[in-house]
Design a protein around this motif. Sequence first.
Motif, PDB file in Angstrom:
ATOM      1  N   ILE A 100       0.862  -1.180   0.000  1.00  0.00           N
ATOM      2  CA  ILE A 100       0.000   0.000   0.000  1.00  0.00           C
ATOM      3  C   ILE A 100       0.895   1.225   0.000  1.00  0.00           C
ATOM      4  O   ILE A 100       1.616   1.477   0.973  1.00  0.00           O
ATOM      5  CB  ILE A 100      -0.931   0.025   1.224  1.00  0.00           C
ATOM      6  N   THR A 101       0.862   1.955  -1.094  1.00  0.00           N
ATOM      7  CA  THR A 101       1.661   3.179  -1.173  1.00  0.00           C
ATOM      8  C   THR A 101       0.981   4.270  -0.355  1.00  0.00           C
ATOM      9  O   THR A 101      -0.231   4.191  -0.089  1.00  0.00           O
ATOM     10  CB  THR A 101       1.803   3.656  -2.632  1.00  0.00           C
ATOM     11  N   PRO A 102       1.722   5.294   0.037  1.00  0.00           N
ATOM     12  CA  PRO A 102       1.096   6.400   0.777  1.00  0.00           C
ATOM     13  C   PRO A 102      -0.069   7.038   0.002  1.00  0.00           C
ATOM     14  O   PRO A 102      -1.081   7.379   0.592  1.00  0.00           O
ATOM     15  CB  PRO A 102       2.242   7.395   0.969  1.00  0.00           C
ATOM     16  N   ASP A 103       0.069   7.152  -1.311  1.00  0.00           N
ATOM     17  CA  ASP A 103      -1.023   7.734  -2.108  1.00  0.00           C
ATOM     18  C   ASP A 103      -2.247   6.833  -2.118  1.00  0.00           C
ATOM     19  O   ASP A 103      -3.378   7.297  -1.998  1.00  0.00           O
ATOM     20  CB  ASP A 103      -0.570   8.009  -3.546  1.00  0.00           C
ATOM     21  N   GLU A 104      -2.027   5.500  -2.263  1.00  0.00           N
ATOM     22  CA  GLU A 104      -3.153   4.563  -2.209  1.00  0.00           C
ATOM     23  C   GLU A 104      -3.834   4.618  -0.849  1.00  0.00           C
ATOM     24  O   GLU A 104      -5.061   4.625  -0.763  1.00  0.00           O
ATOM     25  CB  GLU A 104      -2.691   3.130  -2.485  1.00  0.00           C
ATOM     26  N   ALA A 105      -3.030   4.669   0.205  1.00  0.00           N
ATOM     27  CA  ALA A 105      -3.581   4.722   1.566  1.00  0.00           C
ATOM     28  C   ALA A 105      -4.405   5.987   1.749  1.00  0.00           C
ATOM     29  O   ALA A 105      -5.501   5.947   2.310  1.00  0.00           O
ATOM     30  CB  ALA A 105      -2.457   4.659   2.596  1.00  0.00           C
ATOM     31  N   ALA A 106      -3.896   7.105   1.268  1.00  0.00           N
ATOM     32  CA  ALA A 106      -4.628   8.371   1.401  1.00  0.00           C
ATOM     33  C   ALA A 106      -5.926   8.338   0.604  1.00  0.00           C
ATOM     34  O   ALA A 106      -6.982   8.759   1.102  1.00  0.00           O
ATOM     35  CB  ALA A 106      -3.750   9.538   0.952  1.00  0.00           C
ATOM     36  N   ASP A 107      -5.868   7.838  -0.631  1.00  0.00           N
ATOM     37  CA  ASP A 107      -7.074   7.765  -1.468  1.00  0.00           C
ATOM     38  C   ASP A 107      -8.114   6.839  -0.851  1.00  0.00           C
ATOM     39  O   ASP A 107      -9.302   7.176  -0.774  1.00  0.00           O
ATOM     40  CB  ASP A 107      -6.733   7.272  -2.886  1.00  0.00           C
ATOM     41  N   LEU A 108      -7.677   5.661  -0.419  1.00  0.00           N
ATOM     42  CA  LEU A 108      -8.615   4.712   0.183  1.00  0.00           C
ATOM     43  C   LEU A 108      -9.179   5.245   1.487  1.00  0.00           C
ATOM     44  O   LEU A 108     -10.371   5.083   1.762  1.00  0.00           O
ATOM     45  CB  LEU A 108      -7.942   3.361   0.414  1.00  0.00           C
ATOM     46  N   SER A 109      -8.331   5.869   2.267  1.00  0.00           N
ATOM     47  CA  SER A 109      -8.801   6.448   3.531  1.00  0.00           C
ATOM     48  C   SER A 109      -9.883   7.482   3.268  1.00  0.00           C
ATOM     49  O   SER A 109     -10.922   7.493   3.932  1.00  0.00           O
ATOM     50  CB  SER A 109      -7.629   7.070   4.290  1.00  0.00           C
ATOM     51  N   ARG A 110      -9.655   8.329   2.282  1.00  0.00           N
ATOM     52  CA  ARG A 110     -10.637   9.359   1.936  1.00  0.00           C
ATOM     53  C   ARG A 110     -11.942   8.726   1.439  1.00  0.00           C
ATOM     54  O   ARG A 110     -13.021   9.072   1.912  1.00  0.00           O
ATOM     55  CB  ARG A 110     -10.058  10.298   0.874  1.00  0.00           C
ATOM     56  N   ASP A 111     -11.843   7.764   0.523  1.00  0.00           N
ATOM     57  CA  ASP A 111     -13.047   7.133  -0.038  1.00  0.00           C
ATOM     58  C   ASP A 111     -13.814   6.332   1.016  1.00  0.00           C
ATOM     59  O   ASP A 111     -15.042   6.410   1.093  1.00  0.00           O
ATOM     60  CB  ASP A 111     -12.683   6.223  -1.212  1.00  0.00           C
ATOM     61  N   LEU A 112     -13.083   5.561   1.818  1.00  0.00           N
ATOM     62  CA  LEU A 112     -13.746   4.773   2.856  1.00  0.00           C
ATOM     63  C   LEU A 112     -14.338   5.664   3.948  1.00  0.00           C
ATOM     64  O   LEU A 112     -15.405   5.357   4.490  1.00  0.00           O
ATOM     65  CB  LEU A 112     -12.776   3.751   3.460  1.00  0.00           C
ATOM     66  N   SER A 113     -13.680   6.779   4.240  1.00  0.00           N
ATOM     67  CA  SER A 113     -14.217   7.724   5.230  1.00  0.00           C
ATOM     68  C   SER A 113     -15.516   8.350   4.735  1.00  0.00           C
ATOM     69  O   SER A 113     -16.464   8.517   5.508  1.00  0.00           O
ATOM     70  CB  SER A 113     -13.197   8.813   5.541  1.00  0.00           C
TER      71      SER A 113
END
Length: 148
Positions: free
Chosen positions: A113-126
């Motif tokens: 999980i790259t930092p960008d993937e983590a940020a995108d997923l965190s935003r979408d899941l939030s």
Amino acid sequence: MNHAPALKTATQLAVRAIGGIDAAAAVTRVGRARISEYQNRNSTTTAPVDIAIVLDEFAQEPLILGAMAHAAGYTLTPLHLGHGDVAEIMEGVACNAGLTMATTVRVLADGIITPDEAADLSRDLSKLQRVVTHALQVVHAKAQGVSR
């Protein structure tokens, strides 16, 4: 657990949403160099809460505050979700939920999980979590005879 990388990523996203370092410095009490430090993974300095509030406000999304809450074991829930009734909002979520979940499974499956993937997923899941939480609040209020 070191939460600084997530805070750095959230700060980067907020600064980018505002229009860059100069724009972020223009709306806060700190200068360009300090904003740059808040984003720099090689710096231990993170944005203080008052700066995070301003940056998130101008980014129009609680990116940094959400990362801070997550680091403390909490999630943020908006008081109001926006315009439209719950059915309309849930319809929009339903259209995006499948894609969000498929992306989440794909990213988690490869174990990287790259930092960008983590940020995108965190935003979408939030976003998905906020809408579901709001819908539950409305349903519970209706069940108790309270109008929202």
